[in-house]
Structures are given as C-alpha cells and as structure tokens.
Design a protein around this motif. Structure first.
Motif, short mmCIF file in Angstrom:
data_model
loop_
_atom_site.label_atom_id
_atom_site.label_comp_id
_atom_site.label_asym_id
_atom_site.label_seq_id
_atom_site.Cartn_x
_atom_site.Cartn_y
_atom_site.Cartn_z
N LEU A 17 -10.80 3.05 2.25
CA LEU A 17 -10.89 2.15 3.14
C LEU A 17 -12.23 1.49 3.19
CD1 LEU A 17 -10.48 1.76 6.38
CD2 LEU A 17 -11.85 3.56 6.76
N PRO A 35 -11.46 -2.65 0.81
CA PRO A 35 -10.33 -3.22 1.31
C PRO A 35 -9.21 -4.00 0.31
CG PRO A 35 -12.37 -4.12 2.58
CD PRO A 35 -12.58 -3.55 1.32
N GLU A 36 -9.78 -4.12 -0.82
CA GLU A 36 -8.50 -4.81 -1.43
C GLU A 36 -7.73 -3.66 -2.17
OE1 GLU A 36 -8.10 -7.97 -1.64
OE2 GLU A 36 -9.47 -8.07 -0.01
N GLN A 70 -3.17 -1.14 3.35
CA GLN A 70 -3.81 -0.50 2.27
C GLN A 70 -2.80 0.62 1.85
OE1 GLN A 70 -7.93 -0.10 3.70
NE2 GLN A 70 -8.07 -0.28 1.41
#
Length: 282
Positions: free
Chosen positions: A143, A146-147, A171
């Motif tokens: 989390l 983000p990537e 994700q």
C-alpha cells in the motif's frame, strides 16, 4: 479433467460402512448407495491438492480427505480438477460432492459451504524476488508503494485480505491460480505474490534461487487460517459421519506418515480450533 476412479475396497468393513451411509439422507448418500463414485473437486495448487503424473489426486488436503473416507470404508472416488474459482460454484451446482485442495474455513464461504472440522492450520506469505529488493513483507508495504503490484489468485482469501488492508484493484492482479502468479513474478508484471505459506515456501524452494518466501509472522494475526473439506449443506448427515472418522484419523501415525512428503508437521495440526469458531472469526 477427470481422474479415473480409485479401486473400491471389498471388505466386511467397507460393506458395513456403506450400509451405514446408505441409511442417511442427502444426495451424496444416494450416490454411494447407487454405487456411484464420490466426486472430489480440487484445483492444481502446490502442496494442498494437485494431480500427479498419472492423474491421481495428491497433496495433503486430498490425502487427508481420502484417508478419512477410507476410515469410513469408502474408496470409490473420482477426482475432478478445476480452476480455484470454480470449486464452490461447482459444489453448489452438484458437479462435485466434496471440495478439497486447501479451502480456508472463512465466514463468507461458510454461507455457502458446510465445512468439515479443520484438517490443518497455516498462515500466508509473500513470494518475492531473491533479496526482496523492495522489502515487501506485508500488505501495508504494498500500500505504501503505489507503483507495486501484488499478484494473487481469484477466489483466494488474499483478495479479501488485501482489500481489508486498504489495497485497491489497481495494485491487485487477480489470476486463475498460483502458477499464473509465479509467471507474473517471473515476467516482472508483479512485484510480489500473496500465497499460503505452504505454496510460497514450496515455490521458493523450486525456483533455483530466483525467489524467496517472506516470514508469515509479518502478516496480520488474522491471516492465520484453518483448512477444511467442503460439503453441500444437503449432505449434513454424511458430514457428521465424516467428522466422526476425522476425529479418529487426524494426527494418527498413519496420517502423519502420509504427510511427511508435503512438509506437513505437528505444528500444522488444527489443534482445538473448531469449524464453528473459524466460521465466526475468519
């Protein structure tokens, strides 16, 4: 894919057991009374349940289910392999009589499936590239980056766990099964894969050093789960007999000898946890 029926054991004990089952109500008891095989549905999941090179059901969940059925005097079994996401729908649609392969006893599943008493306890883990370069050990690590993309298989408990921890669909890469999750890691399309600890350590051990499994203790305590064998609600009478045989078979020398090949040890025994508790708390 349908696995050939296992040979039916002909013995006085078998005749007595089948006679007892035939007195019960439910579609599974009716099939047994008619001489039909017990259809076991499972997915190709490492360690838990998979077909061997001859198409026979292997994996600790299958072995335990077959051991308990044999304890009941029942060995006329047909295995059917399907995608993980098709197990519960297939059971409800009467395509199988029992589902194995490592189904966690979860509250959401208990709404549709009657589970046996637990056959194992196990946690989860991530499979990550060797050295874990992004230091991904729990859902919050995903989390907070983000990537990063976390692979998992559709219908697995990890989907709900990831959402509970705040991850969004962007994700989460949902795939048919663990082999596809591994392929996503190999191709660089995912940064980690959420799996059961059995699967993660199995895959890491066979990756020639490319991947490692993270510590299950790094994940929340509530990701520790209990595995059950799934039945239709209509087969409650049969399930009661199955649970009686389960109590005799679980932890026996015979069972633990059969489990050695899968890395199932005393710590994986379900202990005092009941299905009622797991349904209410997981």
């Amino acid at each position: 894919m349908t696995i050939k029926s296992l040979a039916t054991l002909i013995s006085a004990g078998t005749v007595l057991a089948v006679s007892t089952v035939s007195a019960l109500a439910g579609p599974l008891a009716d099939r047994i009374e008619a001489g039909e095989p017990i259809r076991i549905g499972f997915s190709n999941i490492p360690v838990f349940g998979y077909p061997d090179e001859n198409g026979e059901p292997k994996g600790f969940a299958n072995e335990i289910a077959l051991g308990i059925l044999a304890e009941m005097g029942l060995t006329n079994v047909e295995g059917i392999v399907t995608d993980w996401g098709g197990l519960i729908p297939g059971l409800m649609a009467n395509r199988y009589d029992i589902i194995t392969g490592g189904q966690y006893i979860l509250g959401a599943r208990c709404e549709n499936v009657s589970f046996s008493e637990p056959i194992a306890q196990t946690g989860d883990a991530f499979l990550v590239p060797a050295g874990n370069p992004q230091n991904l050990t729990n859902y919050q690590d995903i989390l907070n980056n983000p990537e990063t993309i976390l692979a998992m298989y559709a219908g697995g408990n990890h989907v709900d766990a990831a959402r509970r921890e705040g991850l969004g669909d962007a994700q989460m890469m949902q795939l048919p099964g663990p082999s596809e999750a591994l392929a996503a890691l190999r191709a660089g399309r995912a940064d980690a894969a959420a799996l059961t600890s059995f699967e993660a350590f199995y895959m890491a051990d066979r990756s020639d050093g490319l991947f490692v499994a993270t510590d299950p203790a790094a994940l929340p305590e509530w990701t520790l789960n209990w595995v059950g064998i799934g039945f239709r609600d209509a087969d409650a009478d049969f399930l009661a007999q199955f649970n009686a045989a389960h109590a005799r078979y679980m932890g026996s020398d015979e069972m633990m000898a059969a489990m050695q090949q899968y890395g199932y040890v005393d710590a994986n025994l379900p202990g005092d946890t009941t299905t009622e508790w797991a349904c209410a708390n997981r």
